[in-house]
Design an enzyme around this catalytic site. Structure first.
Site, PDB file in Angstrom:
ATOM      1  N   HIS A   1       0.807  -1.219   0.000  1.00 50.76           N
ATOM      2  CA  HIS A   1       0.000   0.000   0.000  1.00 50.76           C
ATOM      3  C   HIS A   1       0.842   1.272   0.000  1.00 50.76           C
ATOM      4  CE1 HIS A   1      -3.386  -2.451   2.233  1.00 50.76           C
ATOM      5  NE2 HIS A   1      -3.267  -2.797   0.959  1.00 50.76           N
TER       6      HIS A   1
HETATM    7  C1  LIG Z   1      -0.102  -7.657  -4.621  1.00 52.86           C
HETATM    8  C2  LIG Z   1      -1.017  -6.557  -4.189  1.00 52.86           C
HETATM    9  C3  LIG Z   1      -2.087  -6.833  -3.347  1.00 52.86           C
HETATM   10  C4  LIG Z   1      -2.936  -5.818  -2.935  1.00 52.86           C
HETATM   11  N1  LIG Z   1      -4.058  -6.137  -2.225  1.00 52.86           N
HETATM   12  C5  LIG Z   1      -4.988  -5.177  -1.994  1.00 52.86           C
HETATM   13  C6  LIG Z   1      -6.269  -5.508  -1.453  1.00 52.86           C
HETATM   14  O1  LIG Z   1      -6.586  -6.680  -1.212  1.00 52.86           O
HETATM   15  N2  LIG Z   1      -7.151  -4.509  -1.216  1.00 52.86           N
HETATM   16  C7  LIG Z   1      -6.851  -3.209  -1.480  1.00 52.86           C
HETATM   17  O2  LIG Z   1      -7.671  -2.339  -1.214  1.00 52.86           O
HETATM   18  N3  LIG Z   1      -5.650  -2.868  -2.006  1.00 52.86           N
HETATM   19  C8  LIG Z   1      -4.743  -3.824  -2.306  1.00 52.86           C
HETATM   20  N4  LIG Z   1      -3.563  -3.493  -2.894  1.00 52.86           N
HETATM   21  C9  LIG Z   1      -3.265  -2.073  -3.117  1.00 52.86           C
HETATM   22  C10 LIG Z   1      -4.043  -1.437  -4.261  1.00 52.86           C
HETATM   23  O3  LIG Z   1      -4.283  -2.361  -5.279  1.00 52.86           O
HETATM   24  C11 LIG Z   1      -3.235  -0.253  -4.773  1.00 52.86           C
HETATM   25  O4  LIG Z   1      -3.025   0.670  -3.708  1.00 52.86           O
HETATM   26  C12 LIG Z   1      -3.927   0.499  -5.890  1.00 52.86           C
HETATM   27  O5  LIG Z   1      -4.296  -0.370  -6.930  1.00 52.86           O
HETATM   28  C13 LIG Z   1      -3.004   1.592  -6.423  1.00 52.86           C
HETATM   29  O6  LIG Z   1      -3.724   2.410  -7.311  1.00 52.86           O
HETATM   30  P1  LIG Z   1      -3.011   3.580  -8.117  1.00 52.86           P
HETATM   31  O7  LIG Z   1      -4.048   4.144  -9.018  1.00 52.86           O
HETATM   32  O8  LIG Z   1      -2.344   4.497  -7.165  1.00 52.86           O
HETATM   33  O9  LIG Z   1      -1.850   2.890  -8.942  1.00 52.86           O
HETATM   34  P2  LIG Z   1      -1.893   1.607  -9.883  1.00 52.86           P
HETATM   35  O10 LIG Z   1      -3.167   0.870  -9.749  1.00 52.86           O
HETATM   36  O11 LIG Z   1      -0.636   0.857  -9.628  1.00 52.86           O
HETATM   37  O12 LIG Z   1      -1.891   2.210 -11.348  1.00 52.86           O
HETATM   38  C14 LIG Z   1      -0.839   2.838 -11.967  1.00 52.86           C
HETATM   39  C15 LIG Z   1      -0.917   2.529 -13.447  1.00 52.86           C
HETATM   40  O13 LIG Z   1      -0.138   3.454 -14.167  1.00 52.86           O
HETATM   41  C16 LIG Z   1       0.663   2.778 -15.112  1.00 52.86           C
HETATM   42  N5  LIG Z   1       1.845   3.598 -15.327  1.00 52.86           N
HETATM   43  C17 LIG Z   1       2.778   3.917 -14.398  1.00 52.86           C
HETATM   44  N6  LIG Z   1       3.708   4.727 -14.926  1.00 52.86           N
HETATM   45  C18 LIG Z   1       3.352   4.935 -16.206  1.00 52.86           C
HETATM   46  C19 LIG Z   1       3.926   5.689 -17.261  1.00 52.86           C
HETATM   47  N7  LIG Z   1       5.040   6.403 -17.061  1.00 52.86           N
HETATM   48  N8  LIG Z   1       3.324   5.660 -18.475  1.00 52.86           N
HETATM   49  C20 LIG Z   1       2.172   4.949 -18.661  1.00 52.86           C
HETATM   50  N9  LIG Z   1       1.590   4.221 -17.681  1.00 52.86           N
HETATM   51  C21 LIG Z   1       2.170   4.220 -16.481  1.00 52.86           C
HETATM   52  C22 LIG Z   1       0.949   1.452 -14.464  1.00 52.86           C
HETATM   53  O14 LIG Z   1       1.346   0.483 -15.401  1.00 52.86           O
HETATM   54  C23 LIG Z   1      -0.374   1.149 -13.793  1.00 52.86           C
HETATM   55  O15 LIG Z   1      -1.266   0.495 -14.660  1.00 52.86           O
HETATM   56  C24 LIG Z   1      -2.681  -4.489  -3.336  1.00 52.86           C
HETATM   57  C25 LIG Z   1      -1.623  -4.202  -4.180  1.00 52.86           C
HETATM   58  C26 LIG Z   1      -0.802  -5.219  -4.624  1.00 52.86           C
HETATM   59  C27 LIG Z   1       0.325  -4.878  -5.558  1.00 52.86           C
END
Ligand SMILES: Cc1cc2nc3c(=O)[nH]c(=O)nc-3n(C[C@H](O)[C@H](O)[C@H](O)COP(=O)(O)OP(=O)(O)OC[C@H]3O[C@@H](n4cnc5c(N)ncnc54)[C@H](O)[C@@H]3O)c2cc1C
Ligand SMILES: *[C@@H]1O[C@H](CO)[C@@H](O)[C@H](O)[C@H]1NC(C)=O
Length: 632
Positions: free
Chosen positions: A534
């Site tokens: 997280h």
């Molecule tokens: C293994 C795992 C288990 C988890 N379990 C849970 C759970 O059970 N419940 C829960 O609530 N949360 C869980 N989480 C946490 C939650 O999934 C994340 O906090 C959340 O998905 C993050 O969202 P975000 O939008 O910040 O980033 P992300 O969802 O990581 O999205 C970022 C996106 O941007 C893209 N990207 C990045 N840089 C670039 C770039 N320069 N150019 C183009 N694209 C780019 C990436 O490829 C990605 O698709 C878990 C996470 C993981 C990894």
């Protein structure tokens, strides 16, 4: 008859699989190979937040939106909830590693924590364990107290509800949930007896069986997950595939954004991205929204000239705005080590679970053990002796897993978490043939804070990640207390009825402490220190005059920059007391309205420091920008 059925089974699986693929929401590609020169909005990253932002902005057919995603599409395998961990260290994972930790991670190779992050449409919502948890109302109210106006619990709850389609009628009717939204939330269809025992065990310790997303968070529950008909409901499925017919939303996969482009007035005008070894540029008439996640958004801002001046200059990057990007890194960790054996054959033992009947149950009807949220079958929000018990703001969240590191015979967990050979052999190897369950107490509001920095000025070098786990002395104290409560859960009558027994093996490096003493538990926590994935906070949201803030409460980048927002986990001023997916989806929903000019933050009662003049319209943050530097 009876003998014919097994013979047919091998053929049934591919058949059912095919049917399922047909029915699945992601059977048609939504990515394109051609795009326009200019859009109204460009969203970078199609993760938990980015997918939502792209969906909501493109609701208006007159607004053209481009969504750029570095990865490709999800697949039938990433849909299987129980298979979550096996997606790590595959091409849909950025597979980061932290710097070696000084006071933790002793049992992990090179003392580094493995940090999976989704690199795929849906982002980390494709790799995650699907637990649907909103956090604690005090978290959001505290954000407001610290200057993130407009994000109080009262103001964000409608946005949680807006996304939600809760498929459990009992939960849906309790007054805190939504139905008919794009994000499917379900209760597990087939909870094991270990799961059913969990809320009962909580009762013995004085915790009620509650909806942790409802009236009170403190308590035990069988969690809900972002699951649709037994399969993972990523944000790509929920928010992108549902919008695939919109001609004004263009999605381009395998597009890695390497730089935000600015004009001479510090206005973000476009982005540069690489796709299959070619570099492209694309322009935004209105705004660019970075949703790359806590690691990548910070990295991309710094590569583009927004970050701490000294650091950027050291890498030869011209500075657009001197802002504390990459600081304030917060994450949730838990100690491994609290595992039980028991009598009974219903934990998620890979050898037994991956069977043709279970696959058919999953593919054909979305039932059975394959549908479980990565094995997590119980959540308990507990108060250690350091928490304020009357505040309903628990400081730990026990994740009860109906299995453990040995359930897959050492094939996946041990590898993706990076166990040292010594830890595996001393602690886990002896239990490979056993049915087990585990209690993982996750520290919700750690005091240890880390940072992210550039390794180099190349977008292809992974950034330096140092979460500084367990460097603050208060963290280890509360963690030890939480471990004791977690052990107590396994010793309650509901689990003793199953003859639950703690593992007897001793952690390497901790042999000289009396087993289960405070010193031993602290040693275990510093040896098997695990992230629950997280990371947040690296582009902190705060009042425009807050020197620690990177974005304002409308998520607009400060420092005189225009036309650029950040919307993902990185904007959290302090980490929420729960899993981060649902809150980050909420952030996407909330910012989309702000971009549309709907429900802008109210600033009643704010003390504006000297240099910032409050002008005519109280509800418009632009009126605060008395200083030219902040003027937009
Ligand atoms: C293994 C795992 C288990 C988890 N379990 C849970 C759970 O059970 N419940 C829960 O609530 N949360 C869980 N989480 C946490 C939650 O999934 C994340 O906090 C959340 O998905 C993050 O969202 P975000 O939008 O910040 O980033 P992300 O969802 O990581 O999205 C970022 C996106 O941007 C893209 N990207 C990045 N840089 C670039 C770039 N320069 N150019 C183009 N694209 C780019 C990436 O490829 C990605 O698709 C878990 C996470 C993981 C990894
Ligand atoms: C504990 O929480 C209650 C209820 O929110 C509050 O009134 C009280 O001041 C808190 N106590 C401390 C010591 O923070």
């Amino acid at each position: 008859m009876v003998n014919v059925v097994p013979a047919l089974l091998p053929a049934l699986v591919p058949l059912a699989t095919l049917l399922w693929i047909r029915a699945a929401d992601h059977s048609l590609s939504i990515s394109r190979n051609k795009w326009d020169h200019e859009y109204d909005y460009i969203v970078v990253g199609a993760g938990s937040a980015g997918a939502v932002v792209a969906n909501r902005l493109s609701e208006d057919p007159n607004v053209k939106v481009l969504l750029l995603e570095a990865g490709g599409s999800e697949n039938t395998f990433s849909d299987i909830p129980l298979a979550a961990a096996t997606l790590q260290m595959t091409p849909i994972d950025w597979a980061y590693q932290t710097e070696p930790q000084e006071t933790s991670c002793f049992g992990l190779v090179n003392r580094r924590s493995r940090w999976p992050r989704g690199r795929v449409l849906g982002g980390s919502s494709v790799l995650n364990y699907m637990l649907y948890v909103r956090g604690n109302k005090n978290d959001f109210d505290q954000w407001v107290e610290k200057g993130a106006y407009g994000w109080s619990w009262e103001e964000v709850l409608p946005y949680f509800i807006k996304s939600e389609d809760n498929r459990d009628p009992t939960v849906a009717a309790n007054g805190y949930h939504g139905v008919g939204g794009l994000l499917t939330v379900s209760s597990p269809p087939d909870a094991t007896p270990i799961s059913v025992a969990f809320p009962k065990a909580g009762k013995h310790l004085g915790y009620d069986h509650v909806d942790i997303n409802g009236a009170t968070q403190t308590g035990f529950t069988i969690p809900q997950g972002t699951v649709r008909r037994g399969a993972r409901c990523s944000t790509a499925k929920a928010f992108l595939y549902s919008a695939r017919d919109r001609p004004n939303l263009h999605v381009v996969t395998f597009a890695y954004v390497t730089k935000v482009l600015f004009n001479e007035f510090k206005r973000a005008v476009g982005v540069q991205f690489d796709r299959f070894s070619l570099t492209h540029m694309v322009y935004a008439r209105k705004e660019i929204i970075l949703s790359g996640g806590s690691v990548n958004s910070a990295q991309l801002l710094m590569l583009s000239g927004i970050g701490p001046r000294d650091h950027l200059e050291a890498h030869g990057i011209p500075v657009i705005a001197d802002l504390p990007v990459g600081k304030n890194l917060q994450d949730h960790i838990y100690p491994g080590g609290i595992h039980f054996t028991f009598e009974g054959k219903y934990s998620f033992v890979q050898r037994r679970i991956v069977s043709i009947p279970n696959l058919i149950a999953y593919f054909a009807s979305g039932r059975g053990p394959m549908t479980t949220f990565g094995g997590v079958e119980g959540l308990g929000f507990i108060n250690t002796k350091y928490a304020n018990k009357s505040a309903d703001w628990p400081d730990f969240e026990i994740h009860m897993v109906s299995g453990g590191p040995t359930s897959d015979d050492g094939q996946t967990f041990r590898r993706v978490q990076g166990f040292t050979e010594e830890m595996w052999q001393k602690v886990y190897e002896p239990y490979v043939k056993f049915d087990t369950f585990s209690m993982y107490p996750v520290m919700l509001r750690p005091k240890s804070v880390g940072y992210i920095k550039l390794r180099s000025s190349s977008p292809y070098d992974p950034p330096i990640i140092d979460p500084k786990y367990l460097t603050h002395p208060a963290d280890i104290l509360s963690m030890v207390d939480a471990m004791k409560i977690s052990i107590a859960v396994g010793l309650t009558p509901p689990y003793q009825a199953m003859k639950a027994r703690l593992f007897e093996t001793v952690f390497p490096g901790c042999e000289h402490y009396r087993i289960w003493s405070d010193e031993y538990l602290a040693c275990v926590a510093r040896t098997y220190t695990a992230t629950i994935y997280h990371p947040v906070g690296t582009c902190k949201m705060g009042a425009p005059w807050d020197p620690t803030a990177v974005v304002d409460p409308e998520l607009r980048v400060l420092g005189g920059v225009k036309g650029l927002r950040v919307a993902d986990g990185s904007i959290m001023p302090t980490i929420v007391s729960g899993n981060t997916n649902a809150p980050i989806i909420m952030i996407g929903e909330r910012v989309a309205d702000m971009i549309k000019g709907v429900n802008l933050p109210r600033y009643d009662g704010v003390n504006v420091p000297p240099g910032f003049k409050r002008r005519s319209n109280e509800n418009d943050i632009d009126e605060f920008f008395g200083d030219d530097d902040f003027k937009r």
